[in-house]
Scaffold this active site. Structure first.
Site, PDB file in Angstrom:
ATOM      1  N   LYS A   1      11.791 -37.163  12.923  1.00  0.00           N
ATOM      2  CA  LYS A   1      10.626 -37.124  12.033  1.00  0.00           C
ATOM      3  C   LYS A   1       9.852 -38.442  12.104  1.00  0.00           C
ATOM      4  O   LYS A   1      10.433 -39.516  12.270  1.00  0.00           O
ATOM      5  CB  LYS A   1      11.056 -36.822  10.596  1.00  0.00           C
ATOM      6  CG  LYS A   1      11.531 -35.380  10.391  1.00  0.00           C
ATOM      7  CD  LYS A   1      10.406 -34.390  10.607  1.00  0.00           C
ATOM      8  CE  LYS A   1      10.849 -32.937  10.551  1.00  0.00           C
ATOM      9  NZ  LYS A   1      11.095 -32.446   9.219  1.00  0.00           N
TER      10      LYS A   1
ATOM     11  N   ARG B   1      19.975 -29.825  10.889  1.00  0.00           N
ATOM     12  CA  ARG B   1      19.105 -29.228  11.903  1.00  0.00           C
ATOM     13  C   ARG B   1      18.599 -30.351  12.808  1.00  0.00           C
ATOM     14  O   ARG B   1      17.817 -31.213  12.362  1.00  0.00           O
ATOM     15  CB  ARG B   1      17.935 -28.499  11.236  1.00  0.00           C
ATOM     16  CG  ARG B   1      16.994 -27.805  12.213  1.00  0.00           C
ATOM     17  CD  ARG B   1      15.859 -27.108  11.463  1.00  0.00           C
ATOM     18  NE  ARG B   1      14.968 -26.411  12.382  1.00  0.00           N
ATOM     19  CZ  ARG B   1      13.928 -26.980  12.992  1.00  0.00           C
ATOM     20  NH1 ARG B   1      13.645 -28.262  12.771  1.00  0.00           N
ATOM     21  NH2 ARG B   1      13.165 -26.269  13.809  1.00  0.00           N
TER      22      ARG B   1
END
Length: 389
Positions: free
Chosen positions: A339, A371
């Site tokens: 991210k 994830r």
């Protein structure tokens, strides 16, 4: 949301006391006085809160209220309960005998305190939540932020699927639409064209591992389930396509509901007082809506949605206080892999972000599914963490 909601309180008691409108002149004394496990209760009427406080005092524990709740000058109040496990058990029994919505509060407290997560059957596999599981990301897209174009043919996707399995993935998450910031939306037809052949080929190759379809579209999800997918992962939290909400609930299909402000993601600095509580209330409301529509709660997995419309500070607060989401009483999925808030904060590459992702995965407790893009590295870090515990 006007229903009573219960969650684990933030460990910063002064911050929590400020948030409920507690008497400023008594805060320092209260901080020393209030001990034990703390739960935060939202949306009580003043008369409900006053009854609750008196019962708590009778049991030797305590309850902090809005300063105006005693005189009923406020319409509603949030409150904080501080008690031991035994005191909570007695409180639950006493609340069952009370009027108004205190019976409901009794049940909600009981659900949290006595919760044992039930096993979940996904495809041929049973997830007992006794260890953290790993979801491997398989983006069949030309424009995903870190791996766009690498696996956007069926052959390349299947090859990468085998690698994810070899590296230790417990679930394969297949997505055909990029949700990176400012990504261009695609048609449902294009999305299906990308993902359905991959799912079909996975099953033809006799891969038994559970397959998740990462989509916010009803047609794509339904076709994917029919092709062999086992779970739906909707980054819009079932908000984007109401048919998908109905389809999921009516068929009791395991689902991951994520909190997001907007899909594709946008950069946004939240101005609300508490991003954690905003996300918590939103997810709690979604869970209740699904249950009311016929969903078995054990089929619901929640995701706080790191990076979707949250500022860097908001993302950090969610990670720092992730344990508060255990009181949702659903398995928690965390998606922080590569991210931008991590990469930008540390000015690192995608490969270096994989290391940081694996570190967070090992460090954070109470996460049931991680994830990630780099399954092998994450699995190694999780195994190291297990050795240290």
């Amino acid at each position: 949301m006007n229903d009573i909601t219960v969650k684990n309180a933030d460990k910063n008691i002064i911050k929590e006391l400020n948030s409920i409108g507690f008497d400023n002149s008594y805060k320092d004394t209260a901080q020393k006085k209030y001990t034990g496990q703390a739960y935060k209760i939202f949306n009580l009427k003043p008369y409900e809160a006053n009854i609750l406080k008196q019962i708590c005092l009778s049991l030797g524990c305590d309850c902090a209220l809005n300063r105006d709740s005693v005189t009923c000058k406020c319409d509603k109040t949030d409150c904080l309960i501080f008690a031991t496990k035994l005191q909570y058990e007695k409180l639950i029994q006493k609340l069952k005998q009370q009027p108004f919505r205190l019976k409901t509060l009794s049940q909600k407290l009981s659900d949290i305190i006595n919760y044992n997560p039930p096993s979940l059957q996904i495809g041929n596999y049973t997830f007992d939540w006794k260890r953290p599981y790993i979801m491997g990301i398989l983006n069949v897209t030309p424009d995903s932020f870190s791996d766009g174009g690498q696996f956007n043919s069926t052959e390349k996707a299947i090859e990468h699927c085998f690698k994810l399995i070899e590296d230790g993935a417990d679930i394969i998450d297949i997505g055909g639409e990029s949700t990176r910031p400012e990504a261009q939306c695609i048609t449902v037809e294009e999305e299906m064209k990308r993902v359905i052949p991959v799912i079909e080929q996975i099953r033809k190759n006799n891969i038994k591992l559970p397959v998740s379809i990462d989509t916010r579209n009803y047609k794509t999800a339904k076709s994917a389930i029919e092709a062999g997918a086992d779970i739906i992962n909707d980054v819009s939290g079932l908000d984007y396509d109401k048919k998908l909400f109905e389809y999921t609930a009516q068929n009791n299909i395991p689902v991951i509901i994520m909190h997001s402000d907007k899909v594709p993601a946008i950069s946004k600095n939240y101005t609300n007082a508490d991003i954690v509580e905003e996300v918590y209330k939103s997810l709690s409301q979604k869970i209740e809506m699904l249950i009311n529509a016929g969903m078995n709660k054990k089929n619901i997995i929640t995701d706080v949605g790191i990076g979707f419309g949250k500022s860097t500070e908001g993302n950090i607060q969610l990670l720092k206080r992730i344990n508060e989401f255990t009181s949702l009483k659903t398995p928690l999925l965390l998606g922080i892999s590569r991210k931008s808030f991590m990469r930008n904060s540390f000015n690192i590459s995608y490969s270096e972000a994989d290391i940081l992702t694996a570190f967070y995965s090992a460090m954070l407790k109470n996460i049931n599914i991680h994830r990630v893009h780099n399954v092998q590295l994450t699995k190694q870090f999780l195994e190291y963490a297990k050795l240290l515990n």
